[in-house]
Enzyme design. Structure first.
Site, PDB file in Angstrom:
ATOM      1  N   GLY A 286       0.779  -1.224   0.000  1.00 47.32           N
ATOM      2  CA  GLY A 286       0.000   0.000   0.000  1.00 47.32           C
ATOM      3  C   GLY A 286       0.814   1.278   0.000  1.00 47.32           C
ATOM      4  CB  SER A 287      -0.038   4.558   1.493  1.00 48.63           C
ATOM      5  OG  SER A 287      -1.318   4.617   0.898  1.00 48.63           O
ATOM      6  CB  THR A 288       4.822   1.532   2.752  1.00 49.24           C
ATOM      7  OG1 THR A 288       4.590   0.406   1.887  1.00 49.24           O
ATOM      8  CG2 THR A 288       4.114   1.314   4.080  1.00 49.24           C
TER       9      THR A 288
END
Length: 595
Positions: A286-288
């Site tokens: 995800g947003s990592t």
């Protein structure tokens, strides 16, 4: 009356010379025979003593059979494995073993079998009877037996029951760092983990006396296992993984995977518990990935100013795909706002400007096309997209469509913040025999400094970012949350997430990476129904940092921090509203912290 005259008495007759000679000869023969017998007994005793002495010397030098235990001859002595501070993680002890040698049985087999079943209940009396009657020469009944058990077995009084001490591998910290250490097989050979990797070194006759130090810090490992385990239990996640790593050297100070196992008894472990989720499970994180995308954009010249704005007024529609933000901004966002709000729309637009070639090149530089670089075997290869169309480029930019192991991401984050140098991870302590590698540059120092600012901004409560629940005053933690729907056969499970937080502290002088991933967490009342990383992982990261920071020499200092004076003014904040103390108000606040 007639009187008789007394006769004079005759002197006693003297022994004849020949008789005296005969008696003297008999005495000499008896004495000589006694001396001979005494000498013979002495020689026999000396011979027996010599045999015993030779046997003891042979046992000492050759490490041979102990009380008939043939298998003991194949168990080599092994060097200890210790943590970076010298604390034993794996050692070799002399442990009691119980075995049967059926050919030596003298008592009734049924009677002995009944007694064995009472003392060693893992088998029935019928099983022991069959063993006692078998043609096998040697059968193990119990290894690593306690002294009390040995005494009770010995009391049975059956010569066929053999008791001996033999070398056994012991993991004194039980399941601490189990997936790192691995275990040895019944013959004393490394079968898994670092035990397998270091097998030759550990049994080398010239090196057995010198322990092998790992990069693992037992104190940090224990704290990570404790906090990750508590988070997994609270949110009933199916699995979890966690890493603490030195971003300058690549040393892994802690690595844990849940569920875990006890290496002292790996045979009793369900097979799924043996999987090391940090290197053998691949996830869309995800947003990592947004930190990687923005670093790439700055390095490539796509983003030249932090004030640069992108349209986030409405979802981004590409063909039949629709990219949206969990909390729509309804306006244009600059770069700090994109990171703080974790905007998928803006990240997709930036990735689109980067294009396929530059995006792929950066992910390759960071090792995302290959298994994570570390000593352990059985590392999973990332799931690299087979087709990098425009939509794929956009979605991979915010962590959907490319699945990697948690360690892949940890190594990448280390490079993003340490000045831009990629170095492989290592589970061996750095030192003269294992120096820090030069590594390879993936981004400039200037780009790395900007990434550090942005990551700190995400966690800094002043900016009200998605990572603020992980903040610990004085430790200057920076990082990024990431939540993705769990991939499954045929698509995604919209009811289950993989929630991750990757962070580094102290961000003004980056040293330690901390990372946790929960696979399939479930909401609780205090998360208002959300299972995103901000809620289920962020707080656990904060507790971990507060525990391990002082252990690692990081002293809380609220007077020093990353200089964000040029970024904070760019973050627009709406006018404060009066909040009602209600569940609805709490849920509204929770929506802001979803990512």
């Amino acid at each position: 009356m007639t009187a008789f005259a007394a006769r004079p008495s005759r002197p006693p007759e003297r022994a004849r010379p020949t008789e005296r000679v005969r008696l003297a000869g008999q005495r000499q023969q008896t004495l000589a025979l006694s001396h001979f017998r005494l000498m013979l007994v002495m020689l026999l005793l000396l011979g027996l003593a010599a045999v015993i002495a030779i046997r003891l010397v042979w046992l000492t030098v050759a490490g041979g059979d102990q009380a008939g235990f043939r298998a003991a001859e194949g168990v080599p002595a092994r060097a200890d494995i210790v943590d970076r501070n010298g604390v034993p993680l794996a050692t070799t002890i002399n442990a009691w073993s119980v075995a049967l040698m059926p050919a030596k049985r003298v008592n009734d087999a049924r009677e002995v079998a009944q007694k064995l079943a009472q003392v060693l209940p893992e088998h029935s009396a019928a099983d022991y009877y069959a063993m006692l009657r078998s043609k096998k020469t040697f059968i193990y009944l119990r290894r690593r037996a306690t002294p009390d058990l040995v005494a009770r077995v010995n009391a049975i009084g059956e010569p066929a029951i053999q008791l001996a001490q033999e070398p056994e591998r012991l993991y004194p910290q039980t399941d601490l760092a189990a997936h790192v250490l691995g275990w040895t097989d019944s013959e004393g050979r490394g079968a898994f983990g670092m035990e397998k990797l270091l097998d030759r070194r550990l049994v080398d006759p010239g090196l057995r006396g010198t322990p092998v130090p790992l990069a693992i810090d037992g104190r940090v490992q224990a704290a990570l296992e404790s906090e990750l385990g508590a988070a997994r239990d609270k949110f009933t996640a199916a699995a979890a993984g966690g890493i603490v790593m030195d971003v300058r050297t690549g040393e892994v100070l802690a690595m844990t995977s849940l569920p875990t196992f006890n290496p002292n008894d790996p045979g009793a472990t369900p097979i799924e518990n043996l999987k090391n989720n940090t290197i053998q499970s691949v996830y869309e994180l995800g947003s990592t990935f947004k930190a990687i995308t923005i670093a790439n954009a700055i390095q490539s010249g796509v983003v030249t100013s932090m004030a640069q704005k992108y349209d986030a007024t409405a979802p981004l529609v590409i063909g039949r795909y629709r990219i949206h933000d969990d909390e729509p901004a309804g306006r244009w966002l600059n770069i700090p706002e994109m990171m703080v709000r974790s905007s998928n729309i803006v990240t997709a637009r930036i990735a689109d400007e980067l294009g396929q070639q530059r995006e792929m090149a950066m992910f390759r530089k960071l090792g995302f096309a290959n298994p994570p670089e570390v000593e352990l075997s059985a590392r999973a290869r990332p799931l690299w997209p087979t087709y990098w169309g425009r939509t794929t480029v956009m979605t991979v930019g915010f962590g959907h469509g490319l699945a990697v192991t948690p360690l892949n991401l940890a190594i990448a984050y280390a490079a993003l913040v340490n000045g831009g140098i990629y170095r492989p991870a290592t589970l061996l302590k750095r030192g003269p025999g294992n120096p820090v590698p030069a590594g390879r540059r993936v981004i400039s120092e200037a780009t790395s400094a900007r990434v550090r600012q942005l990551l700190r901004l995400v966690v800094n409560p002043v900016a009200d970012g998605t990572g603020k629940k992980a903040d610990v005053p004085g430790f200057r933690l920076g990082g990024k949350t990431g939540t993705a729907e769990k991939a499954q056969a045929g698509g995604y499970n919209k009811k289950l997430n993989v929630s991750t937080f990757a962070g580094v502290f102290p961000m003004d002088d980056p040293r330690y990476l901390v990372m946790m991933t929960l696979d399939g967490p479930h909401a609780t009342a205090d998360t208002y129904g959300w299972t995103t990383a901000a809620w289920v992982v962020g707080p656990a990261i904060g507790r971990l940092v507060s525990r391990i920071g002082p252990l690692l020499g990081v002293i809380p200092d609220e007077h020093h921090d990353v200089d964000e004076s040029d970024l904070l003014p760019l973050i627009w904040k709406p006018a404060p509203k009066v909040k009602k103390a209600s569940v609805a108000a709490g849920a509204a606040a929770a929506k802001h912290d979803r990512d």
